[in-house]
Design an enzyme around this catalytic site. Sequence first.
Site, PDB file in Angstrom:
ATOM      1  N   THR A  51      68.108  50.033   7.994  1.00  0.00           N
ATOM      2  CA  THR A  51      67.651  51.408   7.742  1.00  0.00           C
ATOM      3  C   THR A  51      66.204  51.610   8.148  1.00  0.00           C
ATOM      4  O   THR A  51      65.772  52.743   8.373  1.00  0.00           O
ATOM      5  CB  THR A  51      67.791  51.751   6.246  1.00  0.00           C
ATOM      6  OG1 THR A  51      67.160  50.719   5.473  1.00  0.00           O
ATOM      7  CG2 THR A  51      69.249  51.859   5.838  1.00  0.00           C
ATOM      8  N   ASP A  52      65.432  50.523   8.262  1.00  0.00           N
ATOM      9  CA  ASP A  52      63.985  50.688   8.450  1.00  0.00           C
ATOM     10  C   ASP A  52      63.634  51.309   9.789  1.00  0.00           C
ATOM     11  O   ASP A  52      62.705  52.107   9.881  1.00  0.00           O
ATOM     12  CB  ASP A  52      63.239  49.371   8.224  1.00  0.00           C
ATOM     13  CG  ASP A  52      63.681  48.236   9.111  1.00  0.00           C
ATOM     14  OD1 ASP A  52      64.757  48.334   9.729  1.00  0.00           O
ATOM     15  OD2 ASP A  52      62.944  47.239   9.197  1.00  0.00           O
ATOM     16  N   GLY A 139      67.110  34.891   8.861  1.00  0.00           N
ATOM     17  CA  GLY A 139      67.135  36.241   8.322  1.00  0.00           C
ATOM     18  C   GLY A 139      66.189  36.444   7.166  1.00  0.00           C
ATOM     19  O   GLY A 139      66.292  37.439   6.447  1.00  0.00           O
ATOM     20  N   LEU A 140      65.248  35.524   6.965  1.00  0.00           N
ATOM     21  CA  LEU A 140      64.273  35.648   5.877  1.00  0.00           C
ATOM     22  C   LEU A 140      62.880  35.989   6.410  1.00  0.00           C
ATOM     23  O   LEU A 140      61.890  35.818   5.723  1.00  0.00           O
ATOM     24  CB  LEU A 140      64.233  34.363   5.055  1.00  0.00           C
ATOM     25  CG  LEU A 140      65.549  33.975   4.379  1.00  0.00           C
ATOM     26  CD1 LEU A 140      65.382  32.669   3.607  1.00  0.00           C
ATOM     27  CD2 LEU A 140      66.039  35.074   3.451  1.00  0.00           C
ATOM     28  N   SER A 143      59.363  35.213  11.323  1.00  0.00           N
ATOM     29  CA  SER A 143      58.433  35.746  12.323  1.00  0.00           C
ATOM     30  C   SER A 143      57.388  36.648  11.688  1.00  0.00           C
ATOM     31  O   SER A 143      56.196  36.569  12.021  1.00  0.00           O
ATOM     32  CB  SER A 143      59.194  36.499  13.417  1.00  0.00           C
ATOM     33  OG  SER A 143      59.937  37.576  12.879  1.00  0.00           O
ATOM     34  N   GLU A 175      54.869  42.974  17.736  1.00  0.00           N
ATOM     35  CA  GLU A 175      56.085  42.176  17.925  1.00  0.00           C
ATOM     36  C   GLU A 175      56.953  42.844  18.974  1.00  0.00           C
ATOM     37  O   GLU A 175      57.645  42.177  19.745  1.00  0.00           O
ATOM     38  CB  GLU A 175      56.855  42.004  16.612  1.00  0.00           C
ATOM     39  CG  GLU A 175      58.034  41.049  16.766  1.00  0.00           C
ATOM     40  CD  GLU A 175      58.626  40.564  15.461  1.00  0.00           C
ATOM     41  OE1 GLU A 175      59.666  39.877  15.522  1.00  0.00           O
ATOM     42  OE2 GLU A 175      58.069  40.845  14.381  1.00  0.00           O
ATOM     43  N   ASP A 187      59.906  44.094   7.311  1.00  0.00           N
ATOM     44  CA  ASP A 187      59.578  42.679   7.156  1.00  0.00           C
ATOM     45  C   ASP A 187      58.075  42.468   7.033  1.00  0.00           C
ATOM     46  O   ASP A 187      57.593  41.755   6.148  1.00  0.00           O
ATOM     47  CB  ASP A 187      60.119  41.882   8.340  1.00  0.00           C
ATOM     48  CG  ASP A 187      61.628  41.893   8.411  1.00  0.00           C
ATOM     49  OD1 ASP A 187      62.262  42.414   7.473  1.00  0.00           O
ATOM     50  OD2 ASP A 187      62.177  41.386   9.400  1.00  0.00           O
ATOM     51  N   TYR A 237      70.706  43.452  18.332  1.00  0.00           N
ATOM     52  CA  TYR A 237      69.844  44.296  17.512  1.00  0.00           C
ATOM     53  C   TYR A 237      69.408  45.549  18.277  1.00  0.00           C
ATOM     54  O   TYR A 237      69.510  46.671  17.769  1.00  0.00           O
ATOM     55  CB  TYR A 237      68.615  43.475  17.093  1.00  0.00           C
ATOM     56  CG  TYR A 237      67.590  44.204  16.253  1.00  0.00           C
ATOM     57  CD1 TYR A 237      67.562  44.049  14.878  1.00  0.00           C
ATOM     58  CD2 TYR A 237      66.639  45.029  16.842  1.00  0.00           C
ATOM     59  CE1 TYR A 237      66.614  44.700  14.089  1.00  0.00           C
ATOM     60  CE2 TYR A 237      65.686  45.686  16.070  1.00  0.00           C
ATOM     61  CZ  TYR A 237      65.690  45.514  14.707  1.00  0.00           C
ATOM     62  OH  TYR A 237      64.757  46.158  13.947  1.00  0.00           O
TER      63      TYR A 237
END
Length: 401
Positions: A51-52, A139-140, A143, A175, A187, A237
């Site tokens: 959603t971000d 997925g944590l 980066s 990024e 993130d 993605y």
Amino acid sequence: SRLVGIERRNRFRAARMRLAGLVEAFTSRFGFRPEFGVRAPGRVNLIGEHTDYNDGYVLPCAINREMLIAGSSRPDNLVTAVALDLNAEHTFTLDDICRDEAAEWADYLKSMILALQANGLPIKGMDIVFSSTVPIGSGLSSSAAFQMASSMAIEAAGDFQVDPIIRAKLGQEFEGKFVGVNVGIMDHFVSSNGAESCALFLDTRSLDYRLIPFPSSDAAIVIMDTRKRRGLVDSEYNQRRADCQKAVSILQQVLPGITALRDVTIEQLLANRDLLEETVFKRAHHIVTENDRVLKSIEALESNDLKALGKLMNESHESLRYDYNVSCHELDTIVGFARAEDGVFGARMTGAGFGGCAVALVKPDAVDVFVENIEKQYETAIGVQPGVYACLPANGASRLF
């Protein structure tokens, strides 16, 4: 509550030991003790996936898995970075920052130097040694943790400070510009702005945020790493992002006031379903319903209704699996095992998908049995030992000394 306190103290001691090891490694490599130590956490997203980058809502928390950097400034324009976990070292100059295929891991450090340079800040050369407990490709947000910790190191070396929100925005921007991954703001934002004992509700359009107390005495956050790694650059993605933008451009013909899927209600989407091809509709349907689930999850947390929160997490996984098509066999398998365990409120994949981690809310007194059972069941089914561990909400990026 006593068990939570014991766990917090144990994790704190472990972090101090890792920092001491990093200082020792720096001293051994460079011959003197480092001037500064910094950290930035990874994150787990409780709900609000993909959603971000659609101007929507997210509900992550920073976790006590983190990137640690020890370093010192230099009098010249050289940067020497030592990656302990990779047994690798890379040196470059501030006058000529470019990507190097032989040291792709350094791109995240370089991206933050370029970001801060572009804003006219006094960047200095430096020597750094770093190590992380955030699994790469899980997925944590390894980066984002690297970028935010890198920024903290650059700031320490140059003796200046950047506002935590600006730091996050620069990380996201560069990024995309330098590393080539057009990620959302979540993130970086939670790695920079997270708080102990809290989830972070973020409106990714306005960047307004609110800390939501997390009831650690009533529920543990358990991360389940499938050990299936995925490279975000090589994943689909960017295609998902393009699908969402396509949905917006089509829906603007009948809903001229919208600029992102954040602006579309469930009713409006369903009323205009015929305008969208099936795949584009499904992508949009996930985003619109996921935003609604985030808002309902905040209500559930604030009323300590963990059953309601767990149900919303389950619904989120199904939407990610069938509408957004970013789950995989390994994620579906471990989520299925988790939901079948006693004391589990809910479980879902977390992160961009195509591998990585899932997250479960588990009653604290059920965690030990849960971990043991998931490890056995997943290894039997998939043939790989998963990483299953409880974590605590943590503070955002900070300087340690």
